[in-house]
Scaffold this active site. Sequence first.
Site, PDB file in Angstrom:
ATOM      1  N   TYR A  59       3.150  10.529 -11.564  1.00 20.48           N
ATOM      2  CA  TYR A  59       2.321   9.737 -10.655  1.00 20.48           C
ATOM      3  C   TYR A  59       1.465   8.747 -11.447  1.00 20.48           C
ATOM      4  O   TYR A  59       1.361   7.569 -11.088  1.00 20.48           O
ATOM      5  CB  TYR A  59       1.438  10.684  -9.840  1.00 20.48           C
ATOM      6  CG  TYR A  59       0.552  10.017  -8.818  1.00 20.48           C
ATOM      7  CD1 TYR A  59       1.051   9.642  -7.572  1.00 20.48           C
ATOM      8  CD2 TYR A  59      -0.795   9.775  -9.082  1.00 20.48           C
ATOM      9  CE1 TYR A  59       0.234   9.043  -6.619  1.00 20.48           C
ATOM     10  CE2 TYR A  59      -1.615   9.184  -8.148  1.00 20.48           C
ATOM     11  CZ  TYR A  59      -1.101   8.820  -6.910  1.00 20.48           C
ATOM     12  OH  TYR A  59      -1.927   8.223  -5.977  1.00 20.48           O
ATOM     13  N   THR A  83      -8.509  10.328   3.574  1.00 17.50           N
ATOM     14  CA  THR A  83      -7.272   9.982   4.279  1.00 17.50           C
ATOM     15  C   THR A  83      -6.518  11.272   4.587  1.00 17.50           C
ATOM     16  O   THR A  83      -6.839  12.332   4.039  1.00 17.50           O
ATOM     17  CB  THR A  83      -6.364   9.081   3.417  1.00 17.50           C
ATOM     18  OG1 THR A  83      -5.947   9.838   2.264  1.00 17.50           O
ATOM     19  CG2 THR A  83      -7.073   7.808   2.964  1.00 17.50           C
ATOM     20  N   ILE A 125     -10.351   9.006  -1.572  1.00 19.30           N
ATOM     21  CA  ILE A 125     -10.645   8.345  -0.297  1.00 19.30           C
ATOM     22  C   ILE A 125     -10.262   9.297   0.831  1.00 19.30           C
ATOM     23  O   ILE A 125      -9.210   9.943   0.782  1.00 19.30           O
ATOM     24  CB  ILE A 125      -9.856   7.021  -0.160  1.00 19.30           C
ATOM     25  CG1 ILE A 125     -10.126   6.093  -1.343  1.00 19.30           C
ATOM     26  CG2 ILE A 125     -10.194   6.332   1.159  1.00 19.30           C
ATOM     27  CD1 ILE A 125     -11.538   5.593  -1.480  1.00 19.30           C
ATOM     28  N   LYS A 136       1.455   4.601 -11.204  1.00 22.70           N
ATOM     29  CA  LYS A 136       0.249   3.837 -10.889  1.00 22.70           C
ATOM     30  C   LYS A 136      -0.153   2.912 -12.036  1.00 22.70           C
ATOM     31  O   LYS A 136      -0.628   1.788 -11.804  1.00 22.70           O
ATOM     32  CB  LYS A 136      -0.891   4.786 -10.520  1.00 22.70           C
ATOM     33  CG  LYS A 136      -0.661   5.547  -9.215  1.00 22.70           C
ATOM     34  CD  LYS A 136      -0.459   4.600  -8.027  1.00 22.70           C
ATOM     35  CE  LYS A 136      -0.392   5.327  -6.702  1.00 22.70           C
ATOM     36  NZ  LYS A 136      -0.261   4.398  -5.552  1.00 22.70           N
ATOM     37  N   ASN A 190       0.797  -1.217   0.000  1.00 21.32           N
ATOM     38  CA  ASN A 190       0.000   0.000   0.000  1.00 21.32           C
ATOM     39  C   ASN A 190       0.837   1.277   0.000  1.00 21.32           C
ATOM     40  O   ASN A 190       0.357   2.338  -0.381  1.00 21.32           O
ATOM     41  CB  ASN A 190      -0.906  -0.027   1.244  1.00 21.32           C
ATOM     42  CG  ASN A 190      -1.470   1.323   1.601  1.00 21.32           C
ATOM     43  OD1 ASN A 190      -2.372   1.817   0.938  1.00 21.32           O
ATOM     44  ND2 ASN A 190      -0.939   1.928   2.664  1.00 21.32           N
TER      45      ASN A 190
END
Length: 252
Positions: free
Chosen positions: A159, A194, A192, A163, A93
């Site tokens: 990025y 976070t 999400i 990914k 993760n």
Amino acid sequence: MPHPTDLQDKVIIVTGGGSGMGRDACLALARAGARVVIGNRRAEAGEAVVEAVRALGGQAVFRVTDVSRAADCAALVRCALDHYGRLDGAFNNAGLQREFGDIHDTPDADLSDVIDINLKGVLYMMKYEAAAMLDSGGGAIVNNSSIFGLKAMPRLAYYVAAKHGIVGATRAAALDYAARGIRVNAVCPGPIKTPSYDRVTGGDDHMYDEGVPMRRIGMPGEVSAAVLWLLSAQSSYVSGAVLAVDGGMSAG
């Protein structure tokens, strides 16, 4: 949501387990009875999650881990074997995002850090996890990619590249180990809630609502539910899958 029952006593590595989706996954795994091996760059955060797991009655150990370093990845897997004698699963993760910008303006250090941690970190972890799982009789690996492993995002080329690389590596590794008892899958979360999300948005939980068909951001537990399913025997015929947990964003 009920947890899979077959994760009891399984030994599961979680990288980036000190906060966000990683922290939530550690706690969800503990509730399911798994023994959690936590890797995180910040010791204080990782040790706090160990205490939270133990407060739930679970078992956990922690090792400071920078996944951009192959030696750290190997040492985290050795930590699992030294403490519990086997490795059954992993949630790779750990990741980071730096500033938005056109590729010609992206600092070399940002490009290097994101590729080293997000992509090379997953490759290093899979390398050592797969070797341990072959010795343990098999297992399941879940890699955390992103919705931007499925589609592009302006001003974030480095990025997006990392990914997308995770998605490709997941599918290739799934083929490598399909007949040897190791399943390899990926999750691709959308926005999400976070600490990383809050840093980007300033804490605005509705900044991306218009871009999400479900008109809301996701919660870490919604990602953990997908991860635990992929780690469990409930997904025993699933390998090489890339599961979007994104409120429908990748459907359009």
